[in-house]
Design a protein around this motif. Structure first.
Motif, PDB file in Angstrom:
ATOM      1  N   LEU A   1     -37.821  -3.188  13.623  1.00 26.12           N
ATOM      2  CA  LEU A   1     -37.273  -3.701  12.358  1.00 26.12           C
ATOM      3  C   LEU A   1     -37.912  -3.007  11.160  1.00 26.12           C
ATOM      4  CD1 LEU A   1     -37.145  -7.542  13.072  1.00 26.12           C
ATOM      5  CD2 LEU A   1     -35.285  -5.893  13.172  1.00 26.12           C
ATOM      6  N   TYR A   2     -39.214  -2.709  11.300  1.00 26.47           N
ATOM      7  CA  TYR A   2     -39.895  -2.000  10.209  1.00 26.47           C
ATOM      8  C   TYR A   2     -39.293  -0.606  10.036  1.00 26.47           C
ATOM      9  CZ  TYR A   2     -43.672  -5.447   9.944  1.00 26.47           C
ATOM     10  OH  TYR A   2     -44.394  -6.582   9.762  1.00 26.47           O
ATOM     11  N   PHE A   3     -39.087   0.068  11.165  1.00 25.29           N
ATOM     12  CA  PHE A   3     -38.662   1.463  11.064  1.00 25.29           C
ATOM     13  C   PHE A   3     -37.162   1.627  10.810  1.00 25.29           C
ATOM     14  CE2 PHE A   3     -42.683   1.947  13.485  1.00 25.29           C
ATOM     15  CZ  PHE A   3     -43.372   2.507  12.420  1.00 25.29           C
ATOM     16  N   ALA A   4     -36.462   0.505  10.763  1.00 24.46           N
ATOM     17  CA  ALA A   4     -35.061   0.578  10.368  1.00 24.46           C
ATOM     18  C   ALA A   4     -34.968   0.576   8.841  1.00 24.46           C
ATOM     19  CB  ALA A   4     -34.296  -0.593  10.937  1.00 24.46           C
ATOM     20  N   ARG A   5     -36.124   0.481   8.203  1.00 24.21           N
ATOM     21  CA  ARG A   5     -36.182   0.507   6.740  1.00 24.21           C
ATOM     22  C   ARG A   5     -36.831   1.805   6.270  1.00 24.21           C
ATOM     23  NH1 ARG A   5     -35.348  -3.925   8.757  1.00 24.21           N
ATOM     24  NH2 ARG A   5     -34.616  -5.764   7.644  1.00 24.21           N
ATOM     25  N   PRO A   6     -36.676   2.118   4.994  1.00 22.91           N
ATOM     26  CA  PRO A   6     -37.289   3.381   4.539  1.00 22.91           C
ATOM     27  C   PRO A   6     -38.812   3.295   4.530  1.00 22.91           C
ATOM     28  CG  PRO A   6     -36.267   2.227   2.710  1.00 22.91           C
ATOM     29  CD  PRO A   6     -35.928   1.459   3.926  1.00 22.91           C
ATOM     30  N   LEU A   7     -39.368   3.392   5.711  1.00 19.12           N
ATOM     31  CA  LEU A   7     -40.800   3.177   5.882  1.00 19.12           C
ATOM     32  C   LEU A   7     -41.312   4.193   6.904  1.00 19.12           C
ATOM     33  CD1 LEU A   7     -42.508   0.701   4.789  1.00 19.12           C
ATOM     34  CD2 LEU A   7     -42.276  -0.243   7.065  1.00 19.12           C
ATOM     35  N   THR A   8     -42.373   4.873   6.580  1.00 17.35           N
ATOM     36  CA  THR A   8     -42.922   5.810   7.564  1.00 17.35           C
ATOM     37  C   THR A   8     -43.958   5.092   8.411  1.00 17.35           C
ATOM     38  OG1 THR A   8     -44.715   6.480   6.124  1.00 17.35           O
ATOM     39  CG2 THR A   8     -42.672   7.741   5.948  1.00 17.35           C
ATOM     40  N   LYS A   9     -44.348   5.747   9.487  1.00 20.36           N
ATOM     41  CA  LYS A   9     -45.348   5.149  10.365  1.00 20.36           C
ATOM     42  C   LYS A   9     -46.668   4.953   9.606  1.00 20.36           C
ATOM     43  CE  LYS A   9     -45.524   6.888  14.489  1.00 20.36           C
ATOM     44  NZ  LYS A   9     -45.981   7.783  15.571  1.00 20.36           N
ATOM     45  N   ALA A  10     -46.963   5.911   8.726  1.00 23.31           N
ATOM     46  CA  ALA A  10     -48.197   5.809   7.933  1.00 23.31           C
ATOM     47  C   ALA A  10     -48.146   4.580   7.027  1.00 23.31           C
ATOM     48  CB  ALA A  10     -48.379   7.075   7.109  1.00 23.31           C
ATOM     49  N   ASP A  11     -46.963   4.322   6.444  1.00 23.92           N
ATOM     50  CA  ASP A  11     -46.817   3.137   5.583  1.00 23.92           C
ATOM     51  C   ASP A  11     -47.077   1.876   6.393  1.00 23.92           C
ATOM     52  OD1 ASP A  11     -46.044   4.628   3.386  1.00 23.92           O
ATOM     53  OD2 ASP A  11     -43.922   4.586   3.960  1.00 23.92           O
ATOM     54  N   TYR A  12     -46.487   1.854   7.576  1.00 25.20           N
ATOM     55  CA  TYR A  12     -46.618   0.675   8.436  1.00 25.20           C
ATOM     56  C   TYR A  12     -48.087   0.427   8.793  1.00 25.20           C
ATOM     57  CZ  TYR A  12     -46.340  -2.104  12.710  1.00 25.20           C
ATOM     58  OH  TYR A  12     -46.526  -3.076  13.681  1.00 25.20           O
ATOM     59  N   LEU A  13     -48.749   1.496   9.253  1.00 25.72           N
ATOM     60  CA  LEU A  13     -50.156   1.337   9.663  1.00 25.72           C
ATOM     61  C   LEU A  13     -51.047   1.013   8.469  1.00 25.72           C
ATOM     62  CD1 LEU A  13     -50.574   4.111  12.372  1.00 25.72           C
ATOM     63  CD2 LEU A  13     -50.395   1.645  12.686  1.00 25.72           C
ATOM     64  N   LEU A  14     -50.746   1.644   7.343  1.00 26.00           N
ATOM     65  CA  LEU A  14     -51.537   1.377   6.142  1.00 26.00           C
ATOM     66  C   LEU A  14     -51.328  -0.074   5.695  1.00 26.00           C
ATOM     67  CD1 LEU A  14     -53.438   3.050   4.400  1.00 26.00           C
ATOM     68  CD2 LEU A  14     -51.553   3.449   2.822  1.00 26.00           C
ATOM     69  N   GLY A  15     -50.104  -0.536   5.810  1.00 22.87           N
ATOM     70  CA  GLY A  15     -49.792  -1.920   5.448  1.00 22.87           C
ATOM     71  C   GLY A  15     -50.581  -2.895   6.307  1.00 22.87           C
ATOM     72  N   LYS A  16     -50.642  -2.626   7.587  1.00 23.27           N
ATOM     73  CA  LYS A  16     -51.389  -3.498   8.504  1.00 23.27           C
ATOM     74  C   LYS A  16     -52.888  -3.382   8.228  1.00 23.27           C
ATOM     75  CE  LYS A  16     -47.870  -5.094  10.742  1.00 23.27           C
ATOM     76  NZ  LYS A  16     -47.544  -6.509  10.737  1.00 23.27           N
TER      77      LYS A  16
END
Lengths: 290, 260, 308
Positions: A121-136
């Protein structure tokens, strides 16, 4: 019948906006969720107790004449110097508090996403893996930062304010940099450690067992290894011993173990790097492959 | 009831055997074997001439007593009820003709069986790796058997306590951690009867090396005021039975909701 | 004759939230469908029937026996939960035979019954594959298999058709009908009327924790048909369409949405409306972009039935 011209899942194909704060909604939500968990607020508040005690020590150290009855025989304890800040940043109690808090609010950061298959669901949005990991990571950085970096800097400012002069600053002009560097390393380590543990399972309880199991096992291993080899290098097995050793290096005080502090620094850095690679790999394992 | 417990036991023992987590905990338990190998190799290289029995007592037993049995009991015990609720598999169990008490006791016994295999296999292997040489005597077998029995008693007691926590609380692991690695560690340094409020006190009372504080790890057993052997065994058994009974009772009457 | 399942004055709250309230129901052999929107109380009712929850007031009985903490009746009952949850490390065969062993069957018997159940749900060829690798339809079918494997007299199925593709749905409907033909009592929950229609004519309507209607499907259909339906049609010729339809006696209201080039019809006879629309489309060059029903859901029907 017409033939199928195109098939398969798709990542976000649009252009990624150059927005450096894409990770923030993830962090903000994680922080909010952590505060919403049972007993978290209480635990978080109690975790500031060491910082408060250290603040009181600074106060007393500036008014030694008034507190002679306390200071008797405890002069060394009441000395505010680089060792004082180092000892705050390497308190076992503080690490234990961080581990407890992050077990409540951090263990599920990746594990819950894996469990509920939410990564896609995260990656179906304009979000890179780095954004996701940084967010966490932002969630852990926030809590460990507010328990290490923020109090340590505040204690430093408090010392300057209570002293009413710049003598302390002039005595140790590099101290603030040491506080920043040491806090950042501790924050970085716990972020890597918690995220790594959280990526290893989709069961939160299992993640908590990993966090505490590894932490205490490293300590036991240090004890056993020292009993066998009688070598100070045994400290390299222990998480808290390594952090203490690095902190001693940053604060330019005598290291607790008789070996160069940069060995621990290298080990901690290597751990963080490996943790990053593993976490990145784990997240890749569940995203939709392009 | 006994047949129901057997049915639950068999199902969960099989389930645990297949679980990847069991394999990880097996690996963790094997750390003692690895340590024993390292020590043996170190000794063969001509270092550390101290008696290997003493080494085992003072070094590897610390790993088993103060780490392994606690982490095994903690993980398996505190997950007995939450794993069904969080995994949403509870309806499969609750709609079978087995009593709730049998579910708890059967699951407890299956966890005890799996963790006992991990513990005993690791203990025996590491002991023999360290001690099997020309000086090995028949009485040494009794030594390792007695270690195994003491640790099994400890494992059963911890597991029972953590099982009770899992029937009582929705998220028992944090309290379990605070008990296993906080309370149990701190309380043993207290004098008088305070230290008797821990499980580890009775285990140490049964291990001779802790009663006679000496050697490199003496800091671990300072201030131990041992309880008599028979009383320590009785209390450990009592802890096991009482907490397991309480867990079964609570589970029979309490209602559990699956969290979405 | 005593009913197989009886609920008397059954009420259950979750803190301040009402689950079900004063449910009185008798269920006899055959298929009975509990129909209601999400959150209506269907699952709560089923959880009480299967001993997972205790009623705050009233009691549920199956075969004349209380359900709560009465394990004896579970040998005669099969339950298929709504949640997509399994012991994922097991294969399909191990999952079923493991659960069967809890009934006291020997290992050989458990395996034999498990194989039979897998055959029934057409999963025999994947019996040795881990459940975690199953597709949604396969997982739904193995859930049903675990409920029927011990050949129970009562089957309680919580949303057994949800999320399935049409082929899987057809398979499961066929299976449930076979059970009905074998004289068993089946209670099934759903929030989709056409699904329920395909299974049974005996329907219990649940809304906000209460039974608001009970009867056969025709009775419910009648109730629903008196409920005015809204149909929104988007077309460049929406005014022309409205003019053509204007004379029909089953039309209650019409409203234009010029900004979207759409017209909204309100009718109490949807079938006649669509028949007429089909005729029009075939006989005239009308081009329609979109047909939607803004209130075509069970919630709207329930709101109508309870007079909202």
């Amino acid at each position: 019948m017409t033939s199928i011209r195109e098939k398969g899942y798709h990542h976000w194909e649009g252009q990624f906006l150059d927005n450096p704060r894409t990770f923030w909604p993830i962090s903000r939500t994680g922080i909010k969720l952590a505060f919403g968990r049972k007993h978290f607020k209480l635990g978080y508040t109690f975790s500031f107790l060491p910082a408060m005690i250290y603040a009181v020590i600074i106060y007393i150290s500036e008014r030694l004449e008034d507190f002679k009855f306390i200071a008797q025989g405890g002069d060394k304890l009441l000395q505010v110097n680089p060792d004082f800040f180092k000892s705050y940043l390497t308190l076992d109690l503080l690490y234990f508090a961080i581990l407890i808090l992050m077990s409540i609010g951090g263990a599920g950061l990746l594990a819950d996403d894996f469990r509920h298959k939410a990564v896609q669901l995260y990656f179906a949005r304009p979000l890179t893996k780095a954004d996701y990991l940084l967010g966490k990571a932002g969630v852990i950085i926030f809590f460990t930062g507010t328990l290490t970096l923020v109090p340590a800097v505040l204690l430093y400012i408090l010392k300057l304010l209570f002293a009413g002069s710049f003598a302390f600053f002039l005595d140790y002009p590099w101290l603030i940099l040491s506080i920043l560097a040491c806090s950042l390393l501790i924050v970085l380590f716990f972020t890597a450690f918690i995220l790594l543990a959280s990526s290893l399972s989709n069961n939160r309880n299992y993640v908590i067992s990993i966090i505490f199991g590894v932490y205490f096992f490293s300590e036991i291993l240090r004890g056993i290894s020292f009993a066998i080899f009688r070598s100070p290098l045994s400290a390299l097995f222990s998480i808290s011993a390594n952090l203490k050793q690095v902190a001693a290096g940053f604060f330019q005080v005598k290291p607790p173990y008789n070996y160069p502090w940069y060995l621990s620094f290298l080990l901690v850095s290597l751990f963080c790097f490996l943790a990053y690679l593993i976490v990145k790999h784990k997240v890749r394992g569940v995203e939709v492959i392009k | 009831m006994t047949t129901e417990i057997k049915r639950v036991f068999s199902f969960y023992f099989f389930l645990k055997k297949k679980s990847s987590r069991t394999k990880i905990f097996f690996l963790l338990s094997s750390a003692a074997i690895l340590l024993a190998l390292v020590i043996r190799a170190y000794r063969l290289a001509g270092h550390w001439a101290e008696n290997s029995q003493i080494i085992f007592q003072n070094i590897l037993m610390v790993f088993f007593l103060q780490f392994l049995i606690i982490i095994l009991a903690l993980f398996y015990g505190t997950s007995i009820v939450p794993e069904e609720m969080e995994g949403k598999t509870w309806p499969y169990l609750s709609s079978r003709p087995v009593s709730k008490a049998a579910i708890i006791i059967g699951k407890y016994l299956s966890s005890l069986a799996v963790t006992s295999i991990m513990l005993v296999s690791s203990l025996l292997l590491s002991y023999f790796i360290l001690n099997l040489d020309r000086d090995f005597q028949l009485k040494d077998i009794w030594t390792v058997v007695s270690y195994s029995l003491v640790l099994l008693l400890g494992l059963a007691a911890y597991l029972s306590f953590f099982t009770f926590l899992s029937t009582w609380l929705a998220k028992p692991i944090l309290l379990g951690l605070a008990f296993g690695f906080g309370w149990e560690n701190v309380i043993q340094y207290f004098p008088g009867t305070t230290q008797k409020l821990s499980i580890v006190h009775y285990l140490k009372s049964l291990l001779p090396q802790y009663a006679s504080a000496s050697g490199r790890l003496s800091f671990l057993f300072i201030r131990l005021e041992p309880t008599r052997d028979w009383l320590a065994v009785l209390i450990l058994l009592l802890i096991t039975v009482v907490f397991l009974g309480l867990a079964a009772l609570l589970f029979s009457y309490k209602e559990y909701l699956i969290q979405d | 004759m005593t009913a197989i399942i009886e609920a008397r004055n059954l009420s259950r709250w979750y803190g301040n939230v009402l689950g079900i309230s004063e449910i009185n129901l008798e269920i006899n052999p055959g298929i009975t469908a509990l129909l209601g929107p999400n959150g209506a109380g269907k699952s709560t009712f089923m959880k009480i029937l299967t001993g997972q929850l205790k009623a705050n007031i009233g009691e549920a009985r199956i075969f004349g026996e209380k359900v709560w903490n009465n394990r004896r009746i579970f040998s005669r009952l099969g339950f298929c939960p709504e949640d997509d949850a399994f012991y994922e490390d097991l294969s399909g065969l191990e999952f079923l035979s493991g659960l069967l062993s809890l009934y006291g069957f020997s290992q050989a018997e458990s395996r034999q019954k498990a194989s039979q159940a897998l055959d029934l749900v057409e999963l025999a060829d994947v019996a040795d594959r881990q459940v975690r690798s199953y597709s949604r339809g396969m997982r739904q079918r193995i859930k049903i298999a675990q409920a029927i494997a011990h050949d129970p007299e009562v089957l309680i199925l919580d949303e057994p058709l949800s999320g399935l593709d049409p082929l899987s749905k057809r398979r499961i409907i066929k299976l449930i009908k076979e059970f009905k033909n074998a004289g068993k009592t089946i209670v099934i929950s759903s929030h989709i009327l056409p699904e329920v229609e395909a299974l049974t004519s005996e329907i219990v309507l649940i809304h906000q924790g209460k039974i608001i209607a009970r009867g056969d499907i025709y009775f419910i259909r009648d109730l629903i048909d008196t409920h005015p339906h809204m149909i929104r049609i988007k077309s460049a010729q929406y005014r022309q369409l409205a003019t053509t339809m204007a004379g029909e006696d089953y039309l209650l209201k019409m409203a234009f949405e010029p900004e979207d080039q759409a017209v909204v019809f309100e009718t109490h006879d949807r079938d006649r409306f669509f028949n007429r629309l089909n005729e029009l489309l075939l006989s005239s060059p009308l081009a329609i972009d979109e047909i939607t029903s803004p209130d075509d859901n069970l919630q709207a029907v329930f709101d109508y039935l309870v007079g909202k």
